[in-house]
Design a protein around this motif. Sequence first.
Motif, PDB file in Angstrom:
ATOM      1  N   PHE A   1      22.992  36.243  29.541  1.00  0.00           N
ATOM      2  CA  PHE A   1      23.773  35.397  28.301  1.00  0.00           C
ATOM      3  C   PHE A   1      24.694  35.937  27.783  1.00  0.00           C
ATOM      4  N   ILE A   2      25.962  36.148  27.951  1.00  0.00           N
ATOM      5  CA  ILE A   2      26.978  36.660  27.156  1.00  0.00           C
ATOM      6  C   ILE A   2      27.815  35.818  26.677  1.00  0.00           C
ATOM      7  N   PRO A   3      28.169  35.522  25.314  1.00  0.00           N
ATOM      8  CA  PRO A   3      29.216  34.846  24.701  1.00  0.00           C
ATOM      9  C   PRO A   3      30.350  35.565  24.187  1.00  0.00           C
ATOM     10  N   ILE A   4      31.629  35.190  24.427  1.00  0.00           N
ATOM     11  CA  ILE A   4      32.906  35.722  24.336  1.00  0.00           C
ATOM     12  C   ILE A   4      33.879  34.450  23.673  1.00  0.00           C
ATOM     13  N   SER A   5      34.240  35.064  22.539  1.00  0.00           N
ATOM     14  CA  SER A   5      35.169  34.262  21.721  1.00  0.00           C
ATOM     15  C   SER A   5      36.674  34.771  21.562  1.00  0.00           C
ATOM     16  N   GLY A   6      37.521  33.903  21.195  1.00  0.00           N
ATOM     17  CA  GLY A   6      38.970  34.294  20.829  1.00  0.00           C
ATOM     18  C   GLY A   6      39.650  33.091  20.658  1.00  0.00           C
ATOM     19  N   ASN A   7      40.972  33.247  20.063  1.00  0.00           N
ATOM     20  CA  ASN A   7      41.862  32.182  19.678  1.00  0.00           C
ATOM     21  C   ASN A   7      42.858  31.756  20.748  1.00  0.00           C
ATOM     22  N   THR A   8      42.906  32.724  21.758  1.00  0.00           N
ATOM     23  CA  THR A   8      44.020  32.248  22.744  1.00  0.00           C
ATOM     24  C   THR A   8      43.351  32.354  24.170  1.00  0.00           C
ATOM     25  N   LEU A   9      43.827  31.734  25.052  1.00  0.00           N
ATOM     26  CA  LEU A   9      43.331  31.946  26.320  1.00  0.00           C
ATOM     27  C   LEU A   9      43.545  33.428  26.853  1.00  0.00           C
ATOM     28  N   GLU A  10      44.654  33.805  26.479  1.00  0.00           N
ATOM     29  CA  GLU A  10      44.891  35.323  26.815  1.00  0.00           C
ATOM     30  C   GLU A  10      43.827  36.317  26.406  1.00  0.00           C
ATOM     31  N   SER A  11      43.225  36.264  24.978  1.00  0.00           N
ATOM     32  CA  SER A  11      42.573  37.106  24.601  1.00  0.00           C
ATOM     33  C   SER A  11      41.210  36.775  25.289  1.00  0.00           C
ATOM     34  N   LEU A  12      40.908  35.706  25.831  1.00  0.00           N
ATOM     35  CA  LEU A  12      39.537  35.530  26.683  1.00  0.00           C
ATOM     36  C   LEU A  12      39.613  36.381  27.932  1.00  0.00           C
ATOM     37  N   THR A  13      40.888  36.285  28.742  1.00  0.00           N
ATOM     38  CA  THR A  13      41.114  36.969  29.933  1.00  0.00           C
ATOM     39  C   THR A  13      40.837  38.399  29.668  1.00  0.00           C
ATOM     40  N   VAL A  14      41.528  38.876  28.527  1.00  0.00           N
ATOM     41  CA  VAL A  14      41.429  40.165  28.240  1.00  0.00           C
ATOM     42  C   VAL A  14      40.019  40.898  28.300  1.00  0.00           C
ATOM     43  N   GLN A  15      39.176  39.970  27.354  1.00  0.00           N
ATOM     44  CA  GLN A  15      37.843  40.429  27.166  1.00  0.00           C
ATOM     45  C   GLN A  15      36.998  40.333  28.478  1.00  0.00           C
ATOM     46  N   LEU A  16      37.428  39.393  29.055  1.00  0.00           N
ATOM     47  CA  LEU A  16      36.590  39.277  30.622  1.00  0.00           C
ATOM     48  C   LEU A  16      36.920  40.398  31.632  1.00  0.00           C
ATOM     49  N   SER A  17      38.183  40.748  31.392  1.00  0.00           N
ATOM     50  CA  SER A  17      38.427  42.012  32.229  1.00  0.00           C
ATOM     51  C   SER A  17      38.070  43.224  31.611  1.00  0.00           C
ATOM     52  N   GLN A  18      37.764  43.447  30.343  1.00  0.00           N
ATOM     53  CA  GLN A  18      36.937  44.743  29.885  1.00  0.00           C
ATOM     54  C   GLN A  18      35.368  44.426  30.280  1.00  0.00           C
ATOM     55  N   LEU A  19      34.801  43.161  30.273  1.00  0.00           N
ATOM     56  CA  LEU A  19      33.531  43.002  30.800  1.00  0.00           C
ATOM     57  C   LEU A  19      33.214  43.426  32.248  1.00  0.00           C
ATOM     58  N   ILE A  20      34.418  42.993  33.063  1.00  0.00           N
ATOM     59  CA  ILE A  20      34.302  43.295  34.428  1.00  0.00           C
ATOM     60  C   ILE A  20      34.407  44.786  34.554  1.00  0.00           C
ATOM     61  N   ASP A  21      35.260  45.567  33.832  1.00  0.00           N
ATOM     62  CA  ASP A  21      35.190  47.050  34.156  1.00  0.00           C
ATOM     63  C   ASP A  21      33.929  47.532  33.765  1.00  0.00           C
ATOM     64  N   SER A  22      33.355  47.128  32.368  1.00  0.00           N
ATOM     65  CA  SER A  22      32.096  47.639  31.900  1.00  0.00           C
ATOM     66  C   SER A  22      31.016  47.267  33.091  1.00  0.00           C
ATOM     67  N   LEU A  23      30.922  46.383  33.863  1.00  0.00           N
ATOM     68  CA  LEU A  23      30.064  46.258  34.969  1.00  0.00           C
ATOM     69  C   LEU A  23      30.146  47.082  35.981  1.00  0.00           C
ATOM     70  N   ASP A  24      31.436  47.392  36.171  1.00  0.00           N
ATOM     71  CA  ASP A  24      31.899  48.202  37.353  1.00  0.00           C
ATOM     72  C   ASP A  24      31.179  49.532  36.882  1.00  0.00           C
ATOM     73  N   LEU A  25      31.268  50.057  35.880  1.00  0.00           N
ATOM     74  CA  LEU A  25      30.917  51.298  35.353  1.00  0.00           C
ATOM     75  C   LEU A  25      29.400  51.438  35.423  1.00  0.00           C
ATOM     76  N   SER A  26      28.805  50.419  34.999  1.00  0.00           N
ATOM     77  CA  SER A  26      27.229  50.446  34.828  1.00  0.00           C
ATOM     78  C   SER A  26      26.602  50.400  36.237  1.00  0.00           C
ATOM     79  N   ALA A  27      27.241  49.947  37.237  1.00  0.00           N
ATOM     80  CA  ALA A  27      26.886  50.201  38.687  1.00  0.00           C
ATOM     81  C   ALA A  27      26.518  51.673  39.046  1.00  0.00           C
TER      82      ALA A  27
END
Length: 735
Positions: free
Chosen positions: A225-251
């Motif tokens: 369960f991962i909550p992500i917040s932001g004030n714009t749609l762009e900030s949410l997509t940036v954080q989602l990309s960071q999360l995806i990169d993090s999950l790639d590395l954790s593999a």
Amino acid sequence: MACRIQLNVEDKPLINELSDEPTLVALLTEQLAHIAQKQLVEIRFEYQQQVRSLYLLDGLLAAQLHLHAEAYISALAQIQAETAEETNTINTNTVERCLNSAFTLAKRDCAQAVNGYAQASNLASQLNVLAQAVEALSHRSLKGIAPMLDATDAAQLAEQHAKPHAEKPVKTAELGYWFTKPHQARVLSLNLFGKAPQASTAQSLILTQGTRLIPQPLLNANRLFIPISGNTLESLTVQLSQLIDSLDLSANFPDTDWLCSQGRDWFKRYQAKDELALVLMADSLEELMQEAKAMRAYIEKTQQTPAPTPAQTPATNLVFKTPAGSYFAASPLGDKGLTFVYPGVGTVYPNMFSDLHGYFPELYRELEREGDLPAMLQAEAIYQGAAYAKTAINVSVKDAADMSLSQLAISGVGASYLFSRLLTRVFNIQPQLALGYSMGEAAMWASLDIWQTPHALIHATQNSAIFNLEISGPLLAVRRDWQLSEDAPLVWNSFLVRASRAEINALLTDFPRVYLAIEQGDTCILAGCEASCLQLLKRLNKRGIASNKVTAMHTPPSQSQHSAIQGFYTLGIKANACETQVRFISAAQQSTVSIDSQSIAKSIADTFCAPLNFTPLINTAYQQGARLFVEVGADRQTSTLIDKIGRQLELGADGVQTQEQPILAMACNAKGCDTITSLLKCLAQLISHRVPLSLAPLMPQSADKATAKTIVPHSVSTSALGGHYSNVFQEGEPL
């Protein structure tokens, strides 16, 4: 603290010779002198290639150090068989004598205890059984020691082991919460015996519950369960990309605890004041990656197209929602219209949320201190394994159709009361409005801190002529209305049918003993004489679903009970009840209900004794500002109805949305679904709609936080288990 005594016990292989190892009781007895001198005793043992520890400490000293014991040892006893013939068998007389001796030393009644029997040969296995018993007490659940409960006495124990290769009976009990009678501590007698040649020795330990409770984490590697917040749609997509990169590395590091390391960071980054938020839910890191990518794709698509307004698009198209529970609302509704909805009778189900206590033990302890928790949830009817003491596993649960109206009423209100406490006190969610479906109106007032003594309703309902004789059971109110004698045959039932009020009303004059009790969206509920109901359904050419519940609520015969029901619910209110921010809505009136005893009781009686039309109730709530409806209780029947009604209210005859804002309904529990997953899905939606709530109960714990099983004594002659010593000793603690 003077010093620390450490003992090491090996998991020695079984041999057919008498061992020089002490028994568990002998080992613990030897430590009493150290304990009396205020010394901590650590027993480190190896069992099946795992190393664990038990700590023993004087109970008074533990209290002075503000350490919470997981359990207390009230008595120890050990008895040898009296004759040589008994040496190589499980002797029921020896086991019972030992058990009785232990209860005498503990000055406790064996009828108040749960008795567990286990065959444990070497000392390490005996220590492991003790550790399991301590966990059962600290978790307030018998599930972990279920095999020890197969035998209810020593005679049955001997019978089970008479044939070494005989198959043990399969236990069907789903052992959830360990219910006890009010203000009565849990007591467990642990009865041990060995294999030949040690079978002649019987050991008994009397354990009582400690004060330490160990909650299970809500999140784990299989429940993310991962909550992500932001004030714009762009900030949410940036954080989602960071999360995806993090999950790639954790593999590349599969042994890393991602949730406790990086997952925890996402909780810290979350900002409650941000305008937008999304939640990702998944069963694994691989699924989390898929959920994150799907969420990012949706938001990117949303960025490329003009945002739809509620007047143009139905509510379901304003959110992104996945089966796993991930959720994002591009246009959050906020908490101004947050409404708690309380379901009526009949929504409870066997073993409902039976594992919830493991995640919120403090909540259950609080409810136990307030009143009779088993009675509040009708535990003996709802839960397998909920009876007390020796009968702990010999209970058959009832389906809702087999429960009386009073049982359904009590357990339904109890479930709502429990979930209200969970949402408002654990997660700090505060509703702005509240309403109830039928008897849910009583649950509403009981659950939201208005009545002084809501628990008093349990005994009153159990013994109420209204709920047991007049509008249920023999249906005396119906018999008087129909001019039937008390012994005249009367078969009552109610049927859910997909038909309109107009269709039904056109035929009711031909069936004077059938009533249109409830209207709810595109369905209705008929109640009355079963044969007449079936005839009317045949005339309608409709199929009805029988509820098989005997209740005359919402029918004309119930009107004779109006004054009695109003008197029943005329209860004292709390001194600060009028300070509540919640506005209470009743099906009996258009305006909100005044917070005083008479107004509350009258609104309940008016609702119970008149036909219920749930659609206008939801419309009234909408006009009062309700937008987010959260069903608070067992299952999700009411939220399903509100979803349907909401779509009817939103769309006009031409399919164009008429309401300026949508209606969204959700439930915090769902029959057939994992208890915690259902709760998390509800929380995810509230977070994305920017409803203020506490994330503290969800926060993943640091990986270096270990727990220990500790035994601490009440006095010089007894010991107790439990306590966390990270603030006392610098070295690491065993699991």
